[in-house]
Design a protein around this motif. Structure first.
Motif, short mmCIF file in Angstrom:
data_model
loop_
_atom_site.label_atom_id
_atom_site.label_comp_id
_atom_site.label_asym_id
_atom_site.label_seq_id
_atom_site.Cartn_x
_atom_site.Cartn_y
_atom_site.Cartn_z
N ALA A 1 5.19 3.92 8.14
CA ALA A 1 4.48 4.44 6.96
C ALA A 1 3.67 3.36 6.27
CB ALA A 1 5.49 5.04 5.99
N VAL A 2 4.13 2.12 6.29
CA VAL A 2 3.45 1.06 5.57
C VAL A 2 2.37 0.38 6.41
CG1 VAL A 2 3.82 -1.18 4.45
CG2 VAL A 2 5.41 0.68 4.04
N PRO B 1 -10.19 -11.56 -4.77
CA PRO B 1 -8.73 -11.60 -4.78
C PRO B 1 -8.13 -10.53 -3.86
CG PRO B 1 -9.59 -10.62 -6.80
CD PRO B 1 -10.77 -11.16 -6.03
N VAL B 2 -6.82 -10.63 -3.66
CA VAL B 2 -6.12 -9.70 -2.79
C VAL B 2 -6.25 -8.29 -3.37
CG1 VAL B 2 -3.85 -9.07 -1.87
CG2 VAL B 2 -4.49 -11.47 -2.10
N PRO B 3 -6.67 -7.32 -2.55
CA PRO B 3 -6.82 -5.95 -3.06
C PRO B 3 -5.47 -5.36 -3.49
CG PRO B 3 -7.77 -6.18 -0.85
CD PRO B 3 -7.08 -7.45 -1.17
N PRO B 4 -5.48 -4.48 -4.49
CA PRO B 4 -4.22 -3.91 -4.98
C PRO B 4 -3.41 -3.18 -3.91
CG PRO B 4 -6.03 -3.38 -6.46
CD PRO B 4 -6.62 -4.05 -5.27
N GLU B 5 -4.08 -2.51 -2.96
CA GLU B 5 -3.34 -1.78 -1.94
C GLU B 5 -2.55 -2.72 -1.04
OE1 GLU B 5 -6.94 -1.22 -2.09
OE2 GLU B 5 -7.46 -2.32 -0.61
N ARG B 6 -3.04 -3.94 -0.83
CA ARG B 6 -2.28 -4.91 -0.03
C ARG B 6 -1.10 -5.45 -0.82
NH1 ARG B 6 -5.90 -8.38 4.18
NH2 ARG B 6 -6.80 -6.59 5.22
N ALA C 1 1.48 -2.77 -0.62
CA ALA C 1 2.10 -2.74 0.70
C ALA C 1 3.13 -3.86 0.83
CB ALA C 1 1.04 -2.86 1.80
N GLY C 2 2.79 -5.05 0.35
CA GLY C 2 3.73 -6.17 0.40
C GLY C 2 4.98 -5.90 -0.43
N ALA C 3 4.78 -5.33 -1.61
CA ALA C 3 5.92 -4.99 -2.46
C ALA C 3 6.79 -3.93 -1.80
CB ALA C 3 5.44 -4.51 -3.82
N ALA C 4 6.16 -2.95 -1.15
CA ALA C 4 6.93 -1.89 -0.47
C ALA C 4 7.74 -2.47 0.68
CB ALA C 4 5.97 -0.81 0.03
N ILE C 5 7.12 -3.36 1.45
CA ILE C 5 7.84 -3.98 2.57
C ILE C 5 9.02 -4.80 2.06
CG2 ILE C 5 7.66 -5.74 4.38
CD1 ILE C 5 4.75 -4.75 4.78
#
Length: 174
Positions: free
Chosen positions: A23-24, A141-146, A149-153
């Motif tokens: 999913a991620v 800067p790092v896009p919010p969706e990335r 995704a990192g926080a979800a992982i």
């Protein structure tokens, strides 16, 4: 607790972990936009990461058709890496406002591209960075969706680890 119950719970945890990864994973690749404005690509030069997708979109039409075609390089023919004309021989896909062409870059390198209809004024470059590689200059800067995704992982990893510890303690009482 029986072996069957232990196996069932372990299988459930493994299935949930696999589902989380599947999913991620699609979120990890970003989509970067390039505008086709009259007879130019804006921006003409971009830097992306492996796995990112570039979408070229006609935002101001000149009335003429366009292509997004990889330039000849390293012995490869023009259009060998990607070519919007291969998907659209009539050249209508990137002619009118809103027309798009997308390509996902799965390998690192520098990819020059052009419009075969306007090869002099319509050129651009996509620099694809390998995993872990950083560009030589400061970029957005790092896009919010990335970040999400990192926080979800991270969150899913912690849940799986705590669940595994809990199962271990339940299966092996002191």
């Amino acid at each position: 607790m029986t072996f069957v119950h232990r196996s069932w719970r372990l299988g459930l945890v493994a299935t949930l972990a696999l589902f989380a990864v599947v999913a991620v994973a699609p979120v990890l690749g970003a989509t970067i936009g390039v505008s086709i404005v009259d007879n130019t690509f804006e921006p003409a030069e971009i830097v992306i990461a492996e796995g990112d997708t570039v979408t070229w979109t006609v935002t101001a039409a000149s009335g003429a058709p366009h292509t997004v075609t990889s330039a000849a390089a390293d012995g490869a023919a023009q259009g060998a890496a990607f070519d919007s004309q291969a998907d659209d021989p009539d050249l209508t896909k990137v002619k009118d406002v809103g027309g798009t062409f997308s390509f996902t870059f799965d390998e690192a390198g520098t990819f020059a591209y052009l419009c075969t209809v306007h090869p002099i004024e319509m050129t651009g470059t996509v620099e694809v960075l390998a995993a872990g590689e950083t560009p030589g200059e400061v970029h957005a800067p790092v896009p919010p969706e990335r970040k999400l995704a990192g926080a979800a992982i991270l969150g899913l990893t912690l849940i799986v680890l705590f669940a595994a510890a809990w199962f271990w303690r339940r299966m092996n009482p002191a």
